[in-house]
Design a protein around this motif. Sequence first.
Motif, short mmCIF file in Angstrom:
data_model
loop_
_atom_site.label_atom_id
_atom_site.label_comp_id
_atom_site.label_asym_id
_atom_site.label_seq_id
_atom_site.Cartn_x
_atom_site.Cartn_y
_atom_site.Cartn_z
N ILE A 45 0.82 -1.26 0.11
CA ILE A 45 0.00 -0.09 0.01
C ILE A 45 0.94 1.24 -0.01
CG2 ILE A 45 -1.52 1.44 1.58
CD1 ILE A 45 -2.90 -1.29 2.21
N LEU A 46 1.70 1.28 0.88
CA LEU A 46 2.70 2.27 0.82
C LEU A 46 3.65 2.62 -0.55
CD1 LEU A 46 4.41 2.00 4.45
CD2 LEU A 46 2.67 3.70 3.63
N TYR A 47 3.86 1.66 -1.22
CA TYR A 47 4.56 1.76 -2.54
C TYR A 47 3.46 2.10 -3.33
CZ TYR A 47 6.52 -0.03 -6.82
OH TYR A 47 6.97 0.17 -7.97
N SER A 48 2.35 1.89 -3.48
CA SER A 48 1.55 2.16 -4.35
C SER A 48 1.15 3.56 -4.09
CB SER A 48 0.08 1.10 -4.14
OG SER A 48 0.11 -0.10 -4.49
N TYR A 49 0.94 4.07 -2.98
CA TYR A 49 0.74 5.55 -2.83
C TYR A 49 1.86 6.43 -3.36
CZ TYR A 49 -3.74 5.85 -0.34
OH TYR A 49 -4.95 6.01 -0.16
N SER A 50 3.12 5.81 -3.31
CA SER A 50 4.27 6.48 -3.71
C SER A 50 4.18 6.78 -5.35
CB SER A 50 5.36 5.83 -3.21
OG SER A 50 5.71 4.73 -3.82
N LYS A 51 3.80 5.55 -5.86
CA LYS A 51 3.23 5.57 -7.20
C LYS A 51 2.33 6.50 -7.80
CE LYS A 51 5.11 3.21 -9.90
NZ LYS A 51 6.25 3.34 -10.91
N ILE A 52 1.14 6.46 -6.78
CA ILE A 52 -0.07 7.33 -7.18
C ILE A 52 0.45 8.86 -7.25
CG2 ILE A 52 -2.10 8.26 -6.29
CD1 ILE A 52 -2.56 5.09 -5.38
N VAL A 53 1.20 9.34 -6.07
CA VAL A 53 1.73 10.49 -5.94
C VAL A 53 2.36 11.07 -6.89
CG1 VAL A 53 3.04 12.08 -4.43
CG2 VAL A 53 1.45 10.64 -3.54
N SER A 54 3.39 10.18 -7.53
CA SER A 54 4.30 10.36 -8.67
C SER A 54 3.40 10.60 -9.96
CB SER A 54 5.20 9.49 -8.76
OG SER A 54 5.98 9.34 -9.94
N SER A 55 2.42 9.68 -10.08
CA SER A 55 1.43 9.75 -11.10
C SER A 55 0.84 11.02 -11.26
CB SER A 55 0.63 8.81 -11.38
OG SER A 55 1.34 7.61 -11.59
N ILE A 56 0.27 11.61 -10.19
CA ILE A 56 -0.53 12.84 -9.93
C ILE A 56 0.40 14.07 -10.32
CG2 ILE A 56 -1.91 14.32 -8.39
CD1 ILE A 56 -2.72 11.66 -7.00
N GLN A 57 1.67 13.97 -9.76
CA GLN A 57 2.42 15.00 -10.16
C GLN A 57 2.85 15.55 -11.62
OE1 GLN A 57 5.65 14.06 -7.85
NE2 GLN A 57 4.94 15.10 -5.82
N LYS A 58 2.32 14.15 -12.47
CA LYS A 58 2.72 14.38 -13.92
C LYS A 58 1.34 15.01 -14.73
CE LYS A 58 6.02 10.41 -13.82
NZ LYS A 58 6.24 9.07 -14.22
N ILE A 59 0.31 15.27 -14.02
CA ILE A 59 -0.80 15.54 -14.54
C ILE A 59 -0.80 17.10 -14.75
CG2 ILE A 59 -3.32 15.65 -14.48
CD1 ILE A 59 -3.37 13.17 -12.47
N SER A 60 -0.94 17.59 -15.91
CA SER A 60 -0.72 18.83 -16.13
C SER A 60 -1.96 19.96 -15.85
CB SER A 60 -0.56 19.18 -17.64
OG SER A 60 -1.58 18.67 -18.40
N SER A 61 -3.07 19.31 -15.94
CA SER A 61 -4.42 19.93 -15.36
C SER A 61 -4.58 20.29 -13.96
CB SER A 61 -5.74 19.39 -16.10
OG SER A 61 -6.68 20.02 -15.34
N THR A 62 -4.82 21.26 -13.43
CA THR A 62 -4.93 21.58 -11.88
C THR A 62 -6.09 20.92 -11.48
OG1 THR A 62 -4.08 23.84 -12.21
CG2 THR A 62 -5.11 23.34 -10.31
N LEU A 63 -7.10 20.97 -12.32
CA LEU A 63 -8.55 20.50 -12.24
C LEU A 63 -8.26 18.64 -12.02
CD1 LEU A 63 -11.54 20.39 -11.38
CD2 LEU A 63 -11.99 20.26 -13.93
N GLY A 64 -7.59 18.30 -12.77
CA GLY A 64 -7.04 16.90 -12.78
C GLY A 64 -6.56 16.40 -11.51
#
Length: 292
Positions: A213-232
Motif C-alpha cells: 500500500i505504501l509503495y502504491s501510494y508513492s506511485k500514485i503521488v508520482s503519477s498525480i504530479q505528472k498531470i498537467s491540469s490543475t482540475l485533474g
Amino acid sequence: MEPENDTQLSEFLLLGLSEQAEIQPLIFGLFLSMHLVTVVGNLLIILATISDTHLHIPMYFFLTNMSFVDICFTSTTIPKMLLNIQTQSKAITYTGCITQMYFLLLFSGLDSFLLTDGLRQICGHLSSPVLHGHHEPLALQSLVLACWIMSVLNSLLHSFMVLRLSFCTDLEVSHFFCELNQVVHHACSKTFINDMMIHITALLLVGGPLTCILYSYSKIVSSIQKISSTLGRYKAFSTCASRLSVVSLFYCTVLVVYLSSAVSQNMLNCNRLFDVHSGHPHTEPLHLQSEE
C-alpha cells in the motif's frame, strides 16, 4: 489412569468498552448509528456500481468487494455487542466465540488484501486509465478469489489451533469481541505454536499488504504530479485522500486492538504470577469433552 476433569467450557465473558452502567445507552446509540451508516452506505455503493455500467472498471470492482466485506466485518461483532448491552449480559458461548473469531479473521484478512489490490488498480488507472478501464474480468475475479482462499485458510488455521487448547476458569476478554490473542492467552495449555503462528501470519497478512500500500501510494503521488491540469490533479488527490482515510482507519484500528491486547495480556500474566507466588492459583483447566 487418572480421571479427567469433565467440566465443559460453556462461555466467555466480553467486558466491553466500559463497565459503567450510566454510559451504556450512549455506547449503544453510538455503535448502532455507526453500524447502520456503514451498512446503508456500503449497500448504496454496491447498488450504484452494479446499476451503472460506466462504473464497471477494476477500481470500482474492488470498491464493491470492499463494501461487501465491510458490511460483513462490522456485522460480525457489533450486533453481538449491542445485544449484550441491551440484555445487560457479557456472555458469549464458546461456539459463538470461535465462530465470531473465525469470521473476524476472515473479513479482516480480506479487507487487508482488497485494500492493497484496490490501490494497485487506482495506481494503474491514474497512469493509464484507458488500459485499466478495460481489464480482463477473469483476471480480476481470479485475484479476488485468491484473496478469499488465503483469508479462509488463515482463519481456519487459527480457529482449529484454538480448538485444541484447554481453557482456564478466568475467561474474561477485555474487548467487546473475541480477539484471537486474548482468547489464546486465557488457555491453560501451552500456546507457543499459537503465538508463533499469530506473529507469522500477522507479518505476512498485515505487514506485506501494508508495504504494498505504501509503495502504491508513492506511485500514485508520482503519477498525480505528472498531470498537467490543475482540475485533474485535484480530482486525483480527492480520490486518493478518500482511499487513504479508509486505509488509515483500518490499520490504526488494527494497531489499537493489538496494543490493547498486549497491555491486557501483560496484566493477565502479572495477576497469574501474583496468584502463584501467593499460593492461591485461580486457574483450573476446563476440558471441552468429558473423557472416561
